[in-house]
Scaffold this motif. Structure first.
Motif, PDB file in Angstrom:
ATOM      1  N   ARG A   3       0.843  -1.196   0.000  1.00  0.00           N
ATOM      2  CA  ARG A   3       0.000   0.000   0.000  1.00  0.00           C
ATOM      3  C   ARG A   3       0.874   1.240   0.000  1.00  0.00           C
ATOM      4  O   ARG A   3       1.907   1.280   0.662  1.00  0.00           O
ATOM      5  CB  ARG A   3      -0.884   0.034   1.244  1.00  0.00           C
ATOM      6  CG  ARG A   3      -1.956  -0.992   1.228  1.00  0.00           C
ATOM      7  CD  ARG A   3      -2.863  -0.765   2.388  1.00  0.00           C
ATOM      8  NE  ARG A   3      -4.032  -1.622   2.258  1.00  0.00           N
ATOM      9  CZ  ARG A   3      -4.805  -1.957   3.250  1.00  0.00           C
ATOM     10  NH1 ARG A   3      -4.544  -1.528   4.461  1.00  0.00           N
ATOM     11  NH2 ARG A   3      -5.850  -2.726   3.060  1.00  0.00           N
ATOM     12  N   PRO A   5       2.001   4.860   1.136  1.00  0.00           N
ATOM     13  CA  PRO A   5       1.839   5.534   2.424  1.00  0.00           C
ATOM     14  C   PRO A   5       0.726   6.571   2.356  1.00  0.00           C
ATOM     15  O   PRO A   5       0.506   7.204   1.325  1.00  0.00           O
ATOM     16  CB  PRO A   5       3.184   6.208   2.660  1.00  0.00           C
ATOM     17  CG  PRO A   5       4.007   5.995   1.447  1.00  0.00           C
ATOM     18  CD  PRO A   5       3.285   5.079   0.529  1.00  0.00           C
ATOM     19  N   LYS A   6       0.007   6.678   3.450  1.00  0.00           N
ATOM     20  CA  LYS A   6      -1.082   7.646   3.524  1.00  0.00           C
ATOM     21  C   LYS A   6      -0.507   9.062   3.465  1.00  0.00           C
ATOM     22  O   LYS A   6       0.456   9.373   4.167  1.00  0.00           O
ATOM     23  CB  LYS A   6      -1.853   7.444   4.824  1.00  0.00           C
ATOM     24  CG  LYS A   6      -3.017   8.374   4.992  1.00  0.00           C
ATOM     25  CD  LYS A   6      -3.721   8.118   6.303  1.00  0.00           C
ATOM     26  CE  LYS A   6      -4.799   9.168   6.493  1.00  0.00           C
ATOM     27  NZ  LYS A   6      -5.410   9.080   7.813  1.00  0.00           N
ATOM     28  N   ALA A   7      -1.087   9.874   2.630  1.00  0.00           N
ATOM     29  CA  ALA A   7      -0.660  11.270   2.531  1.00  0.00           C
ATOM     30  C   ALA A   7      -0.970  11.996   3.839  1.00  0.00           C
ATOM     31  O   ALA A   7      -1.964  11.694   4.498  1.00  0.00           O
ATOM     32  CB  ALA A   7      -1.372  11.952   1.372  1.00  0.00           C
ATOM     33  N   ALA A   9      -2.374  14.803   6.066  1.00  0.00           N
ATOM     34  CA  ALA A   9      -3.388  15.856   6.028  1.00  0.00           C
ATOM     35  C   ALA A   9      -2.973  16.940   7.016  1.00  0.00           C
ATOM     36  O   ALA A   9      -2.542  16.621   8.124  1.00  0.00           O
ATOM     37  CB  ALA A   9      -4.753  15.304   6.426  1.00  0.00           C
ATOM     38  N   ARG A  45       4.228  16.075   9.438  1.00  0.00           N
ATOM     39  CA  ARG A  45       4.139  15.287  10.682  1.00  0.00           C
ATOM     40  C   ARG A  45       5.039  15.860  11.771  1.00  0.00           C
ATOM     41  O   ARG A  45       4.681  15.878  12.938  1.00  0.00           O
ATOM     42  CB  ARG A  45       4.515  13.829  10.413  1.00  0.00           C
ATOM     43  CG  ARG A  45       3.423  13.053   9.740  1.00  0.00           C
ATOM     44  CD  ARG A  45       3.794  11.572   9.592  1.00  0.00           C
ATOM     45  NE  ARG A  45       2.685  10.835   9.022  1.00  0.00           N
ATOM     46  CZ  ARG A  45       2.411  10.768   7.730  1.00  0.00           C
ATOM     47  NH1 ARG A  45       3.156  11.402   6.865  1.00  0.00           N
ATOM     48  NH2 ARG A  45       1.372  10.069   7.301  1.00  0.00           N
ATOM     49  N   ASP A  69      -7.221  16.385  11.924  1.00  0.00           N
ATOM     50  CA  ASP A  69      -7.059  16.648  10.490  1.00  0.00           C
ATOM     51  C   ASP A  69      -7.992  17.770  10.079  1.00  0.00           C
ATOM     52  O   ASP A  69      -9.137  17.844  10.533  1.00  0.00           O
ATOM     53  CB  ASP A  69      -7.403  15.405   9.660  1.00  0.00           C
ATOM     54  CG  ASP A  69      -6.403  14.290   9.793  1.00  0.00           C
ATOM     55  OD1 ASP A  69      -5.338  14.493  10.399  1.00  0.00           O
ATOM     56  OD2 ASP A  69      -6.693  13.184   9.288  1.00  0.00           O
TER      57      ASP A  69
END
Length: 70
Positions: A3, A5-7, A9, A45, A69
Motif C-alpha cells: 500500500r 503511504p497515507k498522505a 493531512a 508530521r 485533520d
C-alpha cells in the motif's frame, strides 16, 4: 501487494480549557483560542508533533490535547 503511504493531512491541535471546559485551539504563538481560524496549522508530521508537544506541556491550562485533520 503493498500500500502507498497515507498522505499527510494538515492538522491543528484541539483541547479543552481546564477551567471552563470550552474547546480551544493552539495558536502559532502557543496560546489558546476559541476561534478555529486562529489555530496553527501543521503542514508536516514533524510540525504536528511539535504543536502537540507544546500543547501537552501546558497541562495547567488545557486537558486532552489531540491532533485534528483539517
Amino acid at each position: 501487494m503493498s500500500r502507498a503511504p497515507k498522505a499527510f493531512a494538515p492538522q491543528i491541535v484541539s483541547a479543552n480549557d481546564l477551567l471552563i471546559g470550552d474547546v480551544v485551539y493552539l495558536t502559532g504563538s502557543e496560546n489558546w483560542t476559541r476561534d478555529i481560524a486562529d489555530a496553527a496549522v501543521a503542514e508536516t508530521r514533524i510540525e504536528a508533533e511539535g504543536l502537540l508537544t507544546a500543547a501537552i506541556s501546558q497541562q495547567d491550562r488545557v486537558v486532552g490535547p489531540y491532533l485534528v485533520d483539517i
